[in-house]
Design an enzyme around this catalytic site. Structure first.
Site, short mmCIF file in Angstrom:
data_model
loop_
_atom_site.label_atom_id
_atom_site.label_comp_id
_atom_site.label_asym_id
_atom_site.label_seq_id
_atom_site.Cartn_x
_atom_site.Cartn_y
_atom_site.Cartn_z
CE LYS A 169 67.49 46.96 41.15
NZ LYS A 169 68.57 48.14 41.34
CB SER A 209 64.24 41.19 47.56
OG SER A 209 63.31 41.80 46.62
N1 PMP Z 1 64.75 43.58 44.84
C1 PMP Z 1 65.71 43.00 43.76
C2 PMP Z 1 64.90 41.24 43.49
C3 PMP Z 1 66.31 43.90 43.12
O1 PMP Z 1 67.12 43.33 41.97
C4 PMP Z 1 66.40 44.82 43.81
C5 PMP Z 1 68.11 46.48 42.93
N2 PMP Z 1 69.53 45.73 43.26
C6 PMP Z 1 66.30 45.72 44.97
C7 PMP Z 1 65.55 44.73 45.73
C8 PMP Z 1 66.98 46.68 45.79
O2 PMP Z 1 66.57 47.64 45.17
P1 PMP Z 1 67.74 49.13 45.26
O3 PMP Z 1 69.31 48.73 44.39
O4 PMP Z 1 66.83 50.06 44.26
O5 PMP Z 1 68.20 48.96 46.51
#
Ligand code: PMP
Length: 311
Positions: free
Chosen positions: A44, A257
């Site tokens: 981010k 994630s």
């Molecule tokens: N994994 C984590 C730990 C995240 O903070 C995010 C963002 N919300 C994502 C995956 C997904 O990324 P995006 O917002 O670009 O879909």
């Protein structure tokens, strides 16, 4: 005072793309992009810089600017760092019950925290922030609607991948705002038109930090489901198992994630005899220690993670 001549790189650098040596099945190469090397430890940082820079170029930043964002997660933390550097007062709205690590990080970066009712989860934080923003006193960058989110991944994440690899058959990324899938997915398809773009998504009602189910009713405006090839659902238990596997087998201390993305990448790998899969590991494990997902039984870990507000 806002420094209007602030350098735009803001500490961003190219992130490493590593081959998962032990986990790539015979004939298939799985590469993972390690985003946790960025300044606040997550992907981010890319979009926080892009969104704030866009706001600056559009003349939205003035000495009176106060920033507001409904995120206790990675975006809030990444924005907090920039707000601190640029001396912009920053308020995060988060649901009561967010992990202590997050609260401490935000306080360290000088961020004001407003709590929304815990039982409303992240949607409650969005609601309260919306009400506060309606006063006109705040600038809300809103990662779900801000095209600078997609741009950051098109110009950054995606371009770095196409420069590092000479072939891609599948691109797998977790679905949160959809920014990574839209931006990096487009850049990858432009260079490798045959590449499949695949979303890793939790089923409705299961909470995997940073990810969301589009079946739950909210489709982020920046996300166009027609621009991805597949959505593959991944549940919390296999997510935690794969997150642990990354540590024990590859030595990568990854956030949950990443485990979800790995589970989906391995599933696609099983469907192909040979090829190259690239996936994104958005953050490392440190912020999730208090959720208990790395130790003890998977069943207990699932219960612990389900009871926490992690978004
Ligand atoms: N994994 C984590 C730990 C995240 O903070 C995010 C963002 N919300 C994502 C995956 C997904 O990324 P995006 O917002 O670009 O879909």
């Amino acid at each position: 005072m806002v420094d209007l001549l602030a350098p735009v790189s803001m500490g961003l650098s190219r992130t490493p793309l590593v081959r998962l040596e032990a986990l790539s099945p015979p004939g298939v190469d799985i590469f993972a992009k390690l985003e946790w090397v960025l300044p606040t430890g997550s992907i981010k940082d890319r979009i926080a810089v892009a969104m704030l820079e866009k706001a600056r170029l559009e003349g939205l930043l003035s000495p009176e600017t106060r920033l507001l964002e409904p995120s206790s997660g990675n975006t809030g933390i990444a924005l907090a760092r920039l707000a601190m550097m640029w001396n912009i007062p920053f308020t995060v709205v988060m649901a009561e019950g967010a992990s202590q690590e997050r609260v401490e990080i935000l306080k360290t970066f000088g961020t004001e925290i407003v709590y929304s009712p815990g039982d409303e989860g992240s949607n409650g934080a969005v609601r309260v922030a919306g009400e506060m923003a309606a006063s006109g006193d705040y600038l809300m960058l809103n990662q779900y609607e801000n095209l600078a989110n997609v741009e950051a991944h098109y110009r950054g994440t995606g371009r770095e991948i196409v420069e590092d690899l000479d072939h891609v058959d599948a691109f797998v990324a977790g679905l949160g705002t959809g920014g990574t899938l839209m931006g990096a997915g487009t850049a990858i398809r432009e260079s490798f038109p045959q590449a499949q773009v695949v979303a890793a998504e939790p089923p409705m009602g299961e909470l995997i930090t940073g990810l969301r189910s589009i079946d739950a009713g909210y489709i982020p405006p920046i996300f166009d489901p027609d621009r991805i090839d597949r959505r593959i659902l991944v549940r919390l238990a296999p997510t935690i198992e794969h997150t642990r596997t990354l540590l024990s087998v590859e030595g990568l201390f990854a956030g949950p994630s990443c485990g979800a993305a790995l589970a989906v990448a391995l599933r696609i790998a099983r469907e192909m005899r040979s090829g190259t899969i690239v996936t994104i590991f958005p953050d490392a494990g440190w912020k999730y220690l208090s959720t208990g997902i790395y130790t003890g039984s998977i069943q207990e870990a699932v219960k612990g993670a389900t009871n926490q507000i992690l978004w």
